[in-house]
Write an enzyme that holds these catalytic residues in place. Structure first.
Site, PDB file in Angstrom:
ATOM      1  N   PHE A  11       1.005  -1.079   0.109  1.00  0.00           N
ATOM      2  CA  PHE A  11      -0.202  -0.087  -0.030  1.00  0.00           C
ATOM      3  C   PHE A  11       0.657   1.349  -0.010  1.00  0.00           C
ATOM      4  CE2 PHE A  11      -2.097   2.802   3.565  1.00  0.00           C
ATOM      5  CZ  PHE A  11      -2.541   3.536   2.417  1.00  0.00           C
ATOM      6  N   ASN A  32       7.861  -9.879  -1.095  1.00  0.00           N
ATOM      7  CA  ASN A  32       7.472 -11.213  -1.297  1.00  0.00           C
ATOM      8  C   ASN A  32       5.844 -11.441  -1.650  1.00  0.00           C
ATOM      9  OD1 ASN A  32       5.940 -10.477   1.060  1.00  0.00           O
ATOM     10  ND2 ASN A  32       7.026 -12.296   2.159  1.00  0.00           N
ATOM     11  N   TYR A 140       4.071  -6.291  17.929  1.00  0.00           N
ATOM     12  CA  TYR A 140       4.211  -5.429  16.574  1.00  0.00           C
ATOM     13  C   TYR A 140       4.887  -3.949  16.993  1.00  0.00           C
ATOM     14  CZ  TYR A 140       3.562  -1.983  13.124  1.00  0.00           C
ATOM     15  OH  TYR A 140       3.553  -0.771  12.028  1.00  0.00           O
TER      16      TYR A 140
END
Length: 303
Positions: A11, A32, A140
């Site tokens: 994106f 990937n 994260y």
């Protein structure tokens, strides 16, 4: 300038690649395609289908010898990081260590690392300054902060020049409503299908929403400014998820109500980034206001 962009089919990365190509740079994309899309890639960019953790990456660097590396490739889903922290660490920590090692070996002149202001700070006072000590609430957020420390270490040990961009919540065309978990993309996708969106928690959690084209401008400036510094890239303004839903309801003439689900574990409740450092040292500030950005996104993605 020769620039290698990891995650350049995703994106945000694909928009950055477009801008670099338009500016006349020689651009290499490494992706990937776990969430990236081949159709996003600018026709002038050279593509290598490769995971950033792969041994093949070193050969790509040796062949291309980029001047600049722009590291966008990442696992960015907070919920997935909570459910599978090992996968998150492999992608976001081992991945950047490999990219940095390849960059050092190829004598890269500047390393641009994309971090997350929304995730690394935790429940900080807002708007949050870059000097605030990060207190991530999810794997994260922790993996992104760890990536920053590796980048800084490579500068202190090996002299690798860097710039860190800590993004707020980025939205805009090409955002994957599944793989990247952006609430605006998810809501638009639901409304297009006439499905009731799900709001996790009470919807009063706030975020700093910034349009992808403003983020692109920061990546252009990062090629030549702000060496060895981290910058918040946001708007400095908080907007609740409920407000986002309401604005999109009006924009898309959507009449159904949202459903409410359980709060997401590890989710920051309130966030907005102080951007004065970016204004002063990068010469950057956002130009697209939220209502305009939502209209542009809906118009581009189709009603």
């Amino acid at each position: 300038m020769k620039i290698l962009v990891t995650g350049g089919a995703g994106f945000i990365g694909s928009h950055v690649v477009d801008a670099y190509c338009k500016a006349g740079h020689d651009v290499i994309v490494v992706d990937n395609f776990e969430t990236g899309i081949k159709g996003n890639i600018h026709p002038k960019a050279r593509l290598y289908s490769c995971n950033v953790m792969s041994n093949e990456l070193k050969m790509i660097f040796q062949k291309e010898r980029p001047d600049v590396v722009n590291h966008h490739a990442a696992q960015v889903n907070v919920r997935r990081s909570v459910e599978d922290p090992v996968y998150d660490a492999k992608t976001n920590v081992i991945g950047i260590v490999n990219v940095l090692a390849c960059s050092l070996d190829a004598k890269v002149q500047r390393f641009i690392f994309i971090s997350s202001g929304g995730a690394i700070y935790g429940n900080a006072s807002v708007p949050t300054l870059e000097s605030y000590t990060p207190k991530p609430l999810s794997p994260y957020g922790l993996s992104k902060y760890t990536g920053e420390k590796y980048v800084e270490m490579c500068n202190s040990l090996y002299g690798l020049p860097f710039i860190i961009l800590r993004y707020a919540n980025v939205y805009g065309p090409r955002q994957n409503p599944k793989g990247e978990a952006g609430v605006i993309a998810i809501f638009i996708n639901n409304m297009q299908k006439n499905q009731e969106p799900v709001i996790f928690g009470d919807g009063e959690q706030t975020r700093d929403y910034i349009h992808v084209m403003d983020v692109v401008e920061a990546n252009l400036l990062a090629l030549t400014r702000g060496e060895n510094t981290c910058f918040n890239i946001g708007t400095g303004k908080q907007t609740s998820v409920n407000t986002i839903f309401s604005l999109l309801q009006t924009e898309m003439n959507f009449t159904k109500k949202a459903q409410y689900g359980e709060k997401i574990v590890g989710e920051v409740q309130h966030g907005a980034l102080d951007i004065n450092r970016a204004k002063k040292l990068l010469g950057w500030e956002p130009k697209i206001v939220l209502k305009q950005g939502l209209h542009m996104t809906v118009e581009k993605e189709g009603k």
